[in-house]
Motif scaffolding. Structure first.
Motif: not given
Length: 876
Positions: A475, A477, A544
Motif C-alpha cells: 500500500e 499513498s 492511495k
C-alpha cells in the motif's frame, strides 16, 4: 566529454598504476574462502569470500558469474565492510550494461540495458523493497558499503526470482556471520572535502564514519553482525535553467516576416545544503540443528536533506502576441528561436528558499531453512517500509522597479545573462511573501511471505526440482498541503541576509537563518502544515494505491549432454496474479473534489529457460542461452484514480469530456526476451565476454491523450495508458584481466573494461522522445594496481545522452546529456591493521545537463563540483 577524450584520459593516467612495490612487511593477508550461500533466485550459489584486496574481489565476482545458471553481473566485497565504493549505487553503475542517473551529484537510480527505472527490480536478500519515491524506483545510494557484502544483477529470468525487472533484478546481499571464522571487525573515518562549497560560503569539509562487527557464539551455532554508517555530505549546486519558449503566440522581432519564438524566462540557483545519511544493519543467525538455520535481520536507513538556496526568476520576456517587441534589441535568432537579446522594462524576483527532505527506509524479516528428509524447505516472512516527508519554502521578493535584462542562452551549456539593477541590494526589492509549495508525504508498506521446497533428483537431465509460493501486500499513498502568507507591512532587515557573489551569477541575497527569519516575520507556525486546509489542487494531487500479489512457481535444474556438449541450467514457470486498487479525488468543472476509486486484476504466466553449454573440458569457454517472459508493473503513482475533467454544459452539446487523470487500470509492461552470450574465463580473475539480447516489450506505458469512456460518455483524457511497445536490443562486450604473469612490480596491474550498445524502436508520447533510459552507448574502463599493501583504482565511465524523468511530476521528461565520470582511489596499509585511503571523485568536474522539449537551446545546467576524501580504516 566525447568517448575519444575518455580514451586519451585513461591512457594518460595509466602510469599512476605502475608503481614500485611497497615494503613486504605490510603485505596484505592472503584471501580466505568460506562455504557457499544461496542468493535470490535460488539456483545461484554465491560464494561468500572473506577477501582482502581488489584482485580477490575480482576473482570472487567472476567465480559467482561463472557458476551461476543465470546471466549475472556481480559486485563482491574487497574486505569485511569494504565494497569498492561509498555506496552500492556507484559500484552498480560500473557493471557491464549498467549506468546511473545522478541525484545531487551522487549515483542513485540505475539504468540497465537501455531501460530506465521502471524496468529495474530491487531486492534485499531476495525480498522486494518498498520505496520512498512516488513510483517504485529504489534509491540505491541509501545502501552504504558497510551494510552489504555484495550484489548480484540478474540479466535473465528465473522462475524463482521475484517478478518485476524486465531489464534486470538487482539483489543486494548482507553478510552471513556464520560463514566467517572468528570475530572480525573494522571501522573507518573519512573527511569529505567539496571545493565548490567555497563559492557559496558553505562548509566544505564534512565527516563520514562507518564500521562492521561480526562474531560467533555457542560453539559457532549463533552468529551475529552489526554494521553502521554515518555521512554528512555537503549538498552544493550551481544551476541555470531555461524555462522554454513561447511557441504559439510570439511575434516577428527583426521584420523578416517570420515569427521569432521568445523565451518565457530563466532561473538560476545557488545551493549550500547538507545531505545527512545514516544506516544500521543487524543480523542474527542460529544453527538450531544440523538441519535447521534461522536468520533474523533488520536494516534501517535515514536520509535528511537540508538545502537552503537562493534563486532568481526572470519571467517577463515572453512577448505574448508582440506586446514587448518595442522593448527588444540586439536579438540573436537561431532556427527561429531568440537565444539572446536585450529587453528593457523587465521585472525580476529573488527567492531565498529552503528544501527539506526526510526519508526513512526499513527492511527486515525472518527466514528459516530446513532439511526435511531429502527436501530442502525455506520459509520467509518480511516487511519493508519507506516514507518521505518534504517541504519547499520560498521567501520571495520582487524588484520594486523594472530594469533591463540581457542574455545569451545559446545551447551547449552556454548560458549567461545580466540585469541592470543590483540584485545584491535589498532596497531594490519590495515586501517579502512566503510560499509553501508544497509540504508532501509519501508512505509505502510492503509485507511478504514466501515458501519453497527443493528436492535433488537423478532423473535423466533433471538434477533438482523446486516449487514455491509468494504472497505480497503493498500500500502506497501520497498527500500534500500548500499555502502562502503575505502579511501587510512585512519587512526583513538587511542584516538577516548574506550576499553571495559567484562569477556568472547575479549577486544573491540568502537568509542566514531561514527558519528563524520566517518565524519572526510571518509567525511562529508559518512553516507548520498542522491545521491548514488543503486546497482543491492538494486534494486532487493526493492518492492511495493498494496491490495484492500471489505467485506460484515450479523450476527444474538441468544437467546433461546435448550434441556432444555438456550443459546445465534450469527451466520453469512462474504464475502471478495481482489485484490493484487506486483511489483519489475527482473534480468536475472546478467543483469541490469528491472521492473516486478504480482498479484492475490480471494473471500472467512467466516461463523461463537458461542453458549453459561447456565448449571444452575445463569449462573455460561457455555458451549461454536464455528465453523468458518477464514483466514490470506500472509506476504506483500512475495507478492513482485522481482526475480533473471538464464538461461542456451547453444544452444539447455532444462534446466529449476533457481533462487529465491517473489510470488505476494500468496493466504491467510485458516482455518476451532472448539472450545469447559467449564467455571465456581464460585465467584467474580474467574474462572475455560477448553477449546479445533482444526484448519485445508490449503494453508499454506512456502518457498521452487517450480516447476513453467515463460514466457512459466519450472523453479525451491526458493520462498514462498501455501502448503498443516495440523492441529493445543490444550488444555487450566485457574484458577483464589481472596481469599476474608480468614481472614484478607490474604483476599487480589489472583492467576491467566494458562497452554496450542499445537500440529500440519505442518512443515516448512526450515530444516523441526515445524510450526513457535508452543509452545508445555506455561503458567504462577501470585500471587497478595492488601490491604489498598498496591499492590504486582509476575508473572512467561514459554514457551517451538518454531520456530520464528527473522530477516527481509524472510524464516530465528531459534528455540527460552525455557524461564521463572519472574517479580515483588509493589506499595503503600503514600496518597490517591500519589503512590510509584517499579518494578523488568527479575529477573532470562533469556537469549534469538536461535538454528539455527536444530543443537544443532549452537547457538546465547543474554543477556539483569535484569531491575528495581522506580517511583511515582499522581492522580488529
Amino acid at each position: 566529454m566525447q568517448p575519444k577524450t575518455l580514451s586519451v584520459l585513461v591512457r594518460s593516467l595509466f602510469p599512476l598504476f605502475v608503481l614500485p612495490a611497497m615494503p613486504a612487511a605490510f603485505a596484505q593477508q592472503a584471501p580466505q574462502t568460506a562455504p557457499a550461500e544461496t542468493a535470490a533466485g535460488g539456483d545461484t550459489a554465491v560464494q561468500q569470500v572473506v577477501v582482502s584486496g581488489i584482485r580477490a574481489s575480482v576473482r570472487s565476482a567472476l567465480s559467482v558469474k561463472e557458476n551461476s545458471n543465470s546471466m549475472v553481473e556481480v559486485v563482491a566485497s574487497e574486505d569485511i565492510g569494504k565494497l569498492p565504493d561509498t555506496t552500492i549505487a556507484e559500484s552498480l553503475a560500473r557493471l557491464p550494461g549498467l549506468a546511473a542517473g545522478l541525484d545531487r551529484g551522487n549515483a542513485s537510480q540505475i539504468v540497465a540495458r537501455g531501460m530506465g527505472e521502471r524496468f529495474i527490480g530491487a531486492t534485499l536478500n531476495g525480498r522486494e523493497l518498498a520505496s520512498s519515491e512516488p513510483n517504485r524506483a529504489v534509491r540505491f545510494e541509501q545502501f552504504p558499503s558497510e551494510s552489504l557484502s555484495g550484489a548480484i544483477v540478474y540479466k535473465t529470468q528465473n522462475a524463482d526470482l521475484v517478478e518485476g525487472g524486465v531489464a534486470t533484478t538487482i539483489d543486494l546481499q548482507t553478510v552471513q556471520p556464520l560463514k566467517y571464522h572468528g570475530r572480525q571487525a573494522s571501522i573507518k573515518a573519512d573527511a569529505l572535502y567539496y571545493p565548490l562549497a567555497k563559492d557559496v560560503d558553505a562548509q566544505s569539509v564534512r565527516p563520514r564514519l562507518g564500521g562492521i562487527w561480526i562474531d560467533q557464539f555457542a560453539d559457532r551455532t549463533i552468529g551475529a553482525a552489526l554494521a553502521f554508517s554515518y555521512q554528512k555530505q555537503p549538498s552544493i549546486e550551481e544551476r541555470k535553467n531555461h524555462w522554454g519558449f513561447n511557441e504559439d503566440h510570439s511575434a516577428d522581432l527583426n521584420g523578416d516576416g517570420k515569427v521569432d519564438k521568445t523565451p518565457w524566462g530563466f532561473e538560476d540557483e545557488l545551493k549550500r545544503g547538507t545531505n545527512e545519511r545514516s544506516s544500521v544493519l543487524g543480523k542474527l543467525e542460529w544453527k538450531a540443528s544440523p538441519d535447521a538455520l534461522i536468520t533474523a535481520d533488520l536494516y534501517f536507513a535515514r536520509d535528511k536533506i537540508r538545502e537552503p538556496s537562493v534563486q532568481h526568476w526572470t519571467g517577463d520576456i515572453g512577448n505574448w502576441d508582440g506586446w514587448q517587441t518595442a522593448n527588444y534589441a540586439n536579438a540573436d535568432i537561431r532556427n527561429g528561436y531568440v537565444v539572446g537579446a536585450t529587453v528593457k522594462d523587465v521585472g525580476l524576483s529573488t527567492h531565498s528558499t529552503r528544501w527539506i527532505q526526510d526519508m526513512d527506509n526499513v527492511a527486515g524479516g525472518l527466514n528459516g531453512k530446513f532439511n526435511v528428509g531429502d527436501w530442502k524447505v525455506e520459509a520467509d516472512v518480511a516487511t519493508s517500509r519507506a516514507s518521505r516527508a518534504s517541504q519547499w519554502a520560498d521567501v520571495r521578493n520582487t524588484t520594486a522597479n523594472n530594469g533591463t535584462l540581457s542574455w545569451a542562452f545559446t545551447g551547449n551549456e552556454q548560458q549567461s545573462y545580466s540585469f541592470s539593477e543590483d540584485t545584491g541590494n535589498l532596497a531594490n526589492f519590495g515586501a517579502p511573501q512566503l510560499y509553501i509549495d508544497n509540504d508532501g508525504h509519501v508512505h509505502d508498506r510492503l509485507d511478504s511471505a514466501q515458501l519453497s521446497a527443493a528436492l535433488p533428483l537423478d532423473l535423466g537431465p533433471l538434477s533438482r526440482i523446486k516449487i514455491g509460493a509468494r504472497f505480497a501486500d503493498r500500500e502506497k499513498s501520497y498527500h500534500q498541503t500548500t499555502w502562502n502568507i503575505s502579511p501587510a507591512n512585512a519587512a526583513i532587515p538587511g542584516s538577516a541576509y548574506t550576499t553571495i557573489n559567484v562569477p556568472g551569477y547575479f549577486p544573491a541575497l540568502m537568509l542566514n537563518d531561514f527558519e528563524g527569519t520566517v518565524s519572526s516575520t510571518f509567525g511562529g507556525g508559518a512553516l507548520d502544515p498542522s491545521g491548514r486546509t488543503q486546497t482543491a489542487n492538494d486534494l486532487l494531487a493526493g492518492w492511495k494505491v493498494k496491490e495484492r500479489t500471489s505467485a506460484l512457481y515450479a523450476q527444474a535444474d538441468l544437467d546433461g549432454e546435448l550434441f556432444g556438449l555438456r550443459y546445465r541450467g534450469n527451466a520453469g514457470v512462474r504464475l502471478v496474479h495481482t489485484h490493484q486498487t487506486g483511489s483519489g479525488m475527482e473534480s468536475v468543472n472546478g467543483a469541490a473534489p469528491t472521492p473516486l476509486e478504480g482498479g484492475a486484476s490480471y494473471t500472467k504466466a512467466l516461463p523461463s529457460t537458461n542453458l549453459i553449454f561447456s565448449l571444452d573440458q575445463e569449462q573455460q569457454h561457455q555458451l549461454r542461452f536464455s528465453l523468458a517472459r518477464a514483466m514490470s508493473r506500472a509506476p504506483m503513482d500512475e495507478m492513482r484514480a485522481s482526475r480533473q475533467i471538464s464538461i461542456d454544459t451547453t444544452p444539447g452539446s455532444q462534446q466529449p469530456l476533457t481533462g487529465s487523470a491517473g489510470n488505476p487500470g494500468l496493466l504491467p509492461m510485458m516482455a518476451n526476451q532472448a539472450d545469447l552470450a559467449y564467455q571465456w574465463y581464460f585465467d584467474k580473475g580474467s574474462l572475455f565476454s560477448a553477449a546479445l539480447f533482444y526484448k519485445q516489450i508490449g503494453s508499454y506505458i506512456g502518457i498521452t491523450t487517450d480516447n476513453t469512456t467515463i460514466d457512459g460518455r466519450q472523453a479525451v483524457i491526458t493520462r498514462s495508458v498501455n501502448g503498443e511497445g516495440g523492441y529493445v536490443r543490444g550488444l555487450e562486450l566485457v574484458y577483464q584481466h589481472a596481469f599476474t604473469r608480468l614481472p614484478a612490480p607490474f604483476d599487480g596491474l589489472g583492467v576491467a573494461a566494458n562497452w554496450s550498445y542499445n537500440e529500440s524502436d519505442i518512443h515516448e508520447y512526450t515530444n516523441n522522445y526515445p524510450m526513457e533510459g535508452l543509452m545508445r552507448n555506455n561503458g567504462g574502463v577501470t585500471l587497478w594496481y595492488e601490491k604489498n599493501g598498496f591499492e590504486a583504482r582509476l575508473s572512467a565511465n561514459y554514457h551517451s545522452p538518454f531520456v530520464r524523468m528527473p522530477k516527481w511530476t509524472a510524464g516530465y521528461m528531459a534528455e540527460n546529456g552525455e557524461e564521463t565520470y572519472v574517479t580515483a582511489n588509493f589506499s595503503y596499509y600503514l600496518t597490517p591493521q591500519l589503512q590510509l585511503r584517499v579518494g578523488l571523485d568527479n575529477i573532470t568536474n562533469q556537469k549534469v545537463v538536461y535538454t528539455q522539449a527536444g530543443n537544443q537551446y532549452n537547457q538546465n545546467v547543474m554543477e556539483y563540483g569535484r569531491r575528495y576524501n581522506v580517511g583511515l580504516g582499522y581492522k580488529f
